[in-house]
Design an enzyme around this catalytic site. Sequence first.
Site, mmCIF file in Angstrom:
data_model
loop_
_atom_site.group_PDB
_atom_site.id
_atom_site.type_symbol
_atom_site.label_atom_id
_atom_site.label_comp_id
_atom_site.label_asym_id
_atom_site.label_seq_id
_atom_site.Cartn_x
_atom_site.Cartn_y
_atom_site.Cartn_z
ATOM 1 C CE LYS A 278 -3.887 -1.831 2.652
ATOM 2 N NZ LYS A 278 -5.105 -1.364 1.586
ATOM 3 N NE ARG A 352 -10.459 -9.907 -1.795
ATOM 4 C CZ ARG A 352 -10.835 -9.097 -2.904
ATOM 5 N NH1 ARG A 352 -11.307 -9.358 -3.996
ATOM 6 N NH2 ARG A 352 -10.992 -7.654 -2.699
HETATM 7 N N1 BES Z 1 -8.228 -3.623 4.179
HETATM 8 C C1 BES Z 1 -8.315 -3.125 2.956
HETATM 9 C C2 BES Z 1 -9.679 -2.758 2.655
HETATM 10 C C3 BES Z 1 -9.749 -1.378 3.158
HETATM 11 C C4 BES Z 1 -9.500 -0.077 2.213
HETATM 12 C C5 BES Z 1 -10.424 -1.068 4.497
HETATM 13 C C6 BES Z 1 -9.483 1.131 2.938
HETATM 14 C C7 BES Z 1 -10.448 0.260 4.764
HETATM 15 C C8 BES Z 1 -10.151 1.347 4.215
HETATM 16 C C9 BES Z 1 -8.261 -4.617 2.129
HETATM 17 O O1 BES Z 1 -7.456 -5.488 2.388
HETATM 18 C C10 BES Z 1 -7.793 -4.227 0.753
HETATM 19 O O2 BES Z 1 -6.612 -3.704 0.810
HETATM 20 N N2 BES Z 1 -8.696 -4.254 -0.322
HETATM 21 C C11 BES Z 1 -8.377 -3.772 -1.559
HETATM 22 C C12 BES Z 1 -8.641 -4.933 -2.740
HETATM 23 C C13 BES Z 1 -8.399 -4.768 -3.954
HETATM 24 C C14 BES Z 1 -6.809 -5.030 -4.013
HETATM 25 C C15 BES Z 1 -8.823 -5.436 -5.053
HETATM 26 C C16 BES Z 1 -8.674 -2.408 -1.658
HETATM 27 O O3 BES Z 1 -9.744 -2.159 -1.575
HETATM 28 O O4 BES Z 1 -8.163 -1.844 -2.479
HETATM 29 ZN ZN ZN Z 2 -5.369 -5.396 1.982
#
Ligand code: BES
Ligand code: ZN
Length: 499
Positions: A278, A352
């Site tokens: 990230k 997931r």
């Molecule tokens: N934990 C994050 C989701 C999230 C994002 C929670 C912002 C709270 C605030 C999750 O694990 C994630 O990173 N999801 C990705 C999925 C994508 C790579 C398909 C996302 O939402 O960007």
């Molecule tokens: Zn994530």
Amino acid sequence: MEYKLHLGAKTHTPSQLIVHSAFCKKKNDKETSLVLSGWDKDCKDAFYNLKNSDIFKATVGDTFYFSLKDGTTVLALGLGEKSKLNSETVRKEYAKLYKSIKGKYTDVSIQLDTFTGSKVKAEDSLYLLVEAFGLASYNFDNYLSKKQEAKLKKVHVDTASKSKKLNALIDKANNIVESVNVARDFVNEPPNVLNSVSYAKMVEKDVKGLKRVKTKILGKPELKKEKMGMFLSVNAASAHDPRLVHLTYTPKKVTKNTKHVILVGKGLTFDTGGYSLKPGGSMMNMKFDMAGSATVYGAFRAAVLNDSPIKITCLLGMTDNAVNEHATMPDSIVTARNGKTVEILNTDAEGRLVLGDVLSYASDLKPDVIIDAATLTGAVLIALGTEVCGVMGNDQKLCDELVKTAKETDEYAWQLPIIDQWRDDMKSNIADLKNIGGSRWAGSAKAAAFLENFVGKDISWAHLDIAGCGDSQSHLPYCPPKGASGTMIRTLVNYLMKK
Ligand code: BES
Ligand code: ZN
Ligand code: ZN
């Protein structure tokens, strides 16, 4: 906070502040514009003797302080029209009241009977009072050298009613408040303190206070034995062993018709994204990626304390998503607990993977219903904003029931559909599934379409994406403006209390 109920009270209990609800009548009403029924006579007289009392209109949020001859302060708490009052207004106004008086008064007397004839029954207003004061009093100060203690310690509740059931209402609301605040504490703990191992221990310790609950904790060897290849792939680079906390509550009375609900929670104690790292700004606050597990634990805890009539299992999947030379590389293919192969194209879509294996484990326990909660996708914030919880699932009745229960609880939840095109989009050419879709559109429902593959046939399942509403609900006076909100716990508790 100590609540003291004065049943059969003729007047207010002496205290530093007496709170009377006040209502306004409709504009076209020729009579006095205020409804002060239920007020003590001396308060009414004092109020009308004040020259400037007519500047108080008793609209929602309008407050008026005045003194009695003996020096006692009285607060007229404006709640708008009696016929239009609703529970959320009472909850919000009591929360605001708590914040404005907590540092000034040590004790307060609330006049319950001033609600008589309003749309919110007096006994319901008591429940809302305890909820609002308890939720609004939450403050995460574990790491502050100087803690600010509230002065307010005692709440007297005066009512002419003699109903013993009112005491039980206070206990019920207190159990929920306490459980929401336990969950908020877990979420707010920093990731250098709360990791999978320490988190499981904290839950284990807290569970000791619950009756009729059995605890089982699975570590790395057990997860290997369970063949949880997806869960373990997320934990590959972690300095901490993964944990699957398995709690079982059995109600007092069990028959062959007793419903069994399993709650599953995403417990990512920190989400760096892994190799699909990230960016710094998005990584901030990712300690909150375990809020799903805290939410279901909070709901489980409150339902147990309030003697839920159903059997409840709570499964918390705990790990962080770290990155080192052992981290799972994008393009890896892993085998899930249920035998399906999954191509991991983005290691940041890790929730997931953990949930999928836990859902498969849950399905083997043959429950009637599985509900999972997770901070699963950023996409849910695009779809529903930061205030609304996304509901998805394989059973329309269950989704309807959850949306309805949220509405009854004054929480925001809305369903997103899962359609076949999105199910297809989660299929890979070289494995059974891939962990991200082909485009970013409908990201929340595609994540749900992925999860669906791990839920057993004939099991009703719903998924709550709380990535938006799980924290920083600054529009709600009973939530801290920043940090864990604890929303959706009350909805889940209300769902779990129904047969
Ligand atoms: N934990 C994050 C989701 C999230 C994002 C929670 C912002 C709270 C605030 C999750 O694990 C994630 O990173 N999801 C990705 C999925 C994508 C790579 C398909 C996302 O939402 O960007
Ligand atoms: Zn994530
Ligand atoms: Zn995550």
